[in-house]
Motif scaffolding. Structure first.
Motif, PDB file in Angstrom:
ATOM      1  N   UNK A  15     -18.888   8.635  -4.663  1.00 15.12           N
ATOM      2  CA  UNK A  15     -18.084   9.096  -3.536  1.00 15.12           C
ATOM      3  C   UNK A  15     -17.742   7.882  -2.680  1.00 15.12           C
ATOM      4  N   UNK A  16     -16.484   7.761  -2.275  1.00 16.00           N
ATOM      5  CA  UNK A  16     -16.042   6.652  -1.429  1.00 16.00           C
ATOM      6  C   UNK A  16     -15.231   7.181  -0.260  1.00 16.00           C
ATOM      7  N   UNK A  17     -15.350   6.485   0.875  1.00 16.03           N
ATOM      8  CA  UNK A  17     -14.571   6.820   2.073  1.00 16.03           C
ATOM      9  C   UNK A  17     -14.159   5.507   2.724  1.00 16.03           C
ATOM     10  N   UNK A  18     -12.919   5.430   3.200  1.00 11.75           N
ATOM     11  CA  UNK A  18     -12.474   4.204   3.840  1.00 11.75           C
ATOM     12  C   UNK A  18     -11.368   4.477   4.848  1.00 11.75           C
ATOM     13  N   UNK A  19     -11.222   3.565   5.791  1.00 13.57           N
ATOM     14  CA  UNK A  19     -10.087   3.551   6.701  1.00 13.57           C
ATOM     15  C   UNK A  19      -9.512   2.145   6.651  1.00 13.57           C
ATOM     16  N   UNK A  20      -8.248   2.047   6.250  1.00 13.49           N
ATOM     17  CA  UNK A  20      -7.571   0.760   6.221  1.00 13.49           C
ATOM     18  C   UNK A  20      -7.890  -0.110   5.026  1.00 13.49           C
ATOM     19  N   UNK A  21      -8.507   0.427   3.992  1.00 13.19           N
ATOM     20  CA  UNK A  21      -8.837  -0.360   2.802  1.00 13.19           C
ATOM     21  C   UNK A  21      -8.863   0.556   1.584  1.00 13.19           C
ATOM     22  N   UNK A  22      -7.694   1.049   1.186  1.00 15.62           N
ATOM     23  CA  UNK A  22      -7.611   2.050   0.125  1.00 15.62           C
ATOM     24  C   UNK A  22      -8.106   1.559  -1.223  1.00 15.62           C
ATOM     25  N   UNK A  23      -8.098   0.246  -1.447  1.00 12.13           N
ATOM     26  CA  UNK A  23      -8.547  -0.288  -2.731  1.00 12.13           C
ATOM     27  C   UNK A  23     -10.033   0.013  -2.981  1.00 12.13           C
ATOM     28  N   UNK A  24     -10.799   0.318  -1.943  1.00 10.99           N
ATOM     29  CA  UNK A  24     -12.206   0.676  -2.134  1.00 10.99           C
ATOM     30  C   UNK A  24     -12.369   2.093  -2.668  1.00 10.99           C
ATOM     31  N   UNK A  25     -11.334   2.910  -2.563  1.00  9.40           N
ATOM     32  CA  UNK A  25     -11.394   4.285  -3.047  1.00  9.40           C
ATOM     33  C   UNK A  25     -10.712   4.417  -4.406  1.00  9.40           C
ATOM     34  N   UNK A  26      -9.599   3.727  -4.583  1.00  4.88           N
ATOM     35  CA  UNK A  26      -8.860   3.785  -5.846  1.00  4.88           C
ATOM     36  C   UNK A  26      -8.214   2.429  -6.080  1.00  4.88           C
ATOM     37  N   UNK A  27      -8.054   2.079  -7.335  1.00  2.99           N
ATOM     38  CA  UNK A  27      -7.381   0.822  -7.649  1.00  2.99           C
ATOM     39  C   UNK A  27      -5.923   0.971  -7.250  1.00  2.99           C
ATOM     40  N   UNK A  28      -5.469   0.143  -6.340  1.00  2.81           N
ATOM     41  CA  UNK A  28      -4.093   0.270  -5.858  1.00  2.81           C
ATOM     42  C   UNK A  28      -3.123  -0.367  -6.844  1.00  2.81           C
ATOM     43  N   UNK A  29      -1.888   0.127  -6.834  1.00  2.25           N
ATOM     44  CA  UNK A  29      -0.883  -0.439  -7.726  1.00  2.25           C
ATOM     45  C   UNK A  29      -0.436  -1.818  -7.262  1.00  2.25           C
ATOM     46  N   UNK A  30       0.210  -2.538  -8.158  1.00  5.64           N
ATOM     47  CA  UNK A  30       0.760  -3.847  -7.813  1.00  5.64           C
ATOM     48  C   UNK A  30       1.882  -3.679  -6.791  1.00  5.64           C
ATOM     49  N   UNK A  31       2.242  -4.758  -6.110  1.00  3.84           N
ATOM     50  CA  UNK A  31       3.245  -4.702  -5.052  1.00  3.84           C
ATOM     51  C   UNK A  31       4.586  -4.156  -5.492  1.00  3.84           C
ATOM     52  N   UNK A  32       4.944  -4.329  -6.758  1.00  2.00           N
ATOM     53  CA  UNK A  32       6.253  -3.871  -7.224  1.00  2.00           C
ATOM     54  C   UNK A  32       6.218  -2.429  -7.719  1.00  2.00           C
ATOM     55  N   UNK A  33       5.067  -1.800  -7.648  1.00  2.00           N
ATOM     56  CA  UNK A  33       4.925  -0.441  -8.166  1.00  2.00           C
ATOM     57  C   UNK A  33       5.668   0.563  -7.295  1.00  2.00           C
ATOM     58  N   UNK A  34       6.389   1.477  -7.921  1.00  2.00           N
ATOM     59  CA  UNK A  34       7.078   2.535  -7.187  1.00  2.00           C
ATOM     60  C   UNK A  34       6.057   3.560  -6.717  1.00  2.00           C
ATOM     61  N   UNK A  35       6.247   4.170  -5.544  1.00  2.00           N
ATOM     62  CA  UNK A  35       5.296   5.187  -5.096  1.00  2.00           C
ATOM     63  C   UNK A  35       5.422   6.502  -5.843  1.00  2.00           C
ATOM     64  N   UNK A  36       6.411   6.640  -6.704  1.00  2.00           N
ATOM     65  CA  UNK A  36       6.604   7.887  -7.441  1.00  2.00           C
ATOM     66  C   UNK A  36       5.461   8.100  -8.417  1.00  2.00           C
ATOM     67  N   UNK A  37       4.786   9.236  -8.303  1.00  2.00           N
ATOM     68  CA  UNK A  37       3.685   9.521  -9.201  1.00  2.00           C
ATOM     69  C   UNK A  37       4.124  10.222 -10.463  1.00  2.00           C
ATOM     70  N   UNK A  38       4.884  11.283 -10.327  1.00  2.00           N
ATOM     71  CA  UNK A  38       5.393  12.049 -11.457  1.00  2.00           C
ATOM     72  C   UNK A  38       6.843  12.389 -11.160  1.00  2.00           C
ATOM     73  N   UNK A  39       7.637  12.557 -12.196  1.00  2.00           N
ATOM     74  CA  UNK A  39       9.016  12.985 -11.990  1.00  2.00           C
ATOM     75  C   UNK A  39       9.351  14.088 -12.978  1.00  2.00           C
ATOM     76  N   UNK A  40      10.214  14.978 -12.546  1.00  2.00           N
ATOM     77  CA  UNK A  40      10.700  16.052 -13.400  1.00  2.00           C
ATOM     78  C   UNK A  40      12.212  16.020 -13.433  1.00  2.00           C
TER      79      UNK A  40
END
Length: 192
Positions: free
Chosen positions: A4-29
């Motif tokens: 279990x992880x909790x953070x404020x201002x440091x999302x990489x501690x909860x999930x591996x963040x995408x690279x800077x060029x990554x689109x925020x789109x998760x899924x598309x239909x």
């Protein structure tokens, strides 16, 4: 095992963040899209181009997540694992107001509203993997996973131009998205 992880201002501690060029789109239909913004905070100071708001602070993004897995050995050669995860991102009221005022881009807001929490989103998965060790050097595995995105800005619409995010021209409704993925792996070691 569980984590279990909790953070404020440091999302990489909860999930591996995408690279800077990554689109925020998760899924598309075909007619819908789901997304979530992955940022450590929303800057609320300054008035120069590219800066949001007129305050003097960074509004930290809150995130928490849980991961769990269990593996059962049916026989020494046959095993099955079950696993799952949940990830939640939320913004405070000031951050939501700043995003709504400055960061919506081409999103169409119903009735011009910016609801508290409309930029919050979550993502969860559940899956299973079975593996049969045919010999000590050869195994066959089968994975299946279900993923779901509870999108930010649900119910809004956005319009894509041909060059935007690889999507064809047209309007998309922002909705929750899900996917089922299966994989078969055959593995053979050739070097002892």
């Amino acid at each position: 095992q569980a984590q279990v992880n909790y953070t404020q201002g440091a999302l990489r501690y909860v999930a591996v963040s995408p690279a800077g060029a990554f689109s925020p789109n998760g899924f598309t239909g075909a007619t819908s899209i789901g997304f979530g913004q992955f940022s450590d905070g929303i800057f609320s100071g300054g008035t120069s181009a590219g800066l949001l708001g007129t305050g003097t602070a960074v509004q930290l993004t809150t995130a928490w997540g849980v991961n769990a897995a269990y593996e059962h050995f049916w026989t020494p050669a046959l095993r099955t694992s079950l696993y799952g995860s949940y990830f939640k991102v939320s913004h405070n009221g000031t951050a939501t107001t700043l995003i709504c005022a400055n960061g919506t881009g081409t999103l169409t807001q119903p009735s011009g509203t910016c609801d508290p929490g409309m930029w919050d989103w979550s993502f969860w998965t559940v899956g299973s993997r079975s593996q049969w060790n045919v010999t000590k050097d050869f195994y066959v595995g089968f994975d299946v996973i279900y993923s779901a995105l509870q999108t930010a800005a649900a119910g809004r619409t956005t319009t894509f131009t041909q060059s935007a995010a690889g999507q064809p021209n047209g309007s998309r409704t922002i909705e929750n998205q899900n996917a089922v993925i299966g994989r078969i792996r055959v593995h053979r070691d050739i070097v002892p």
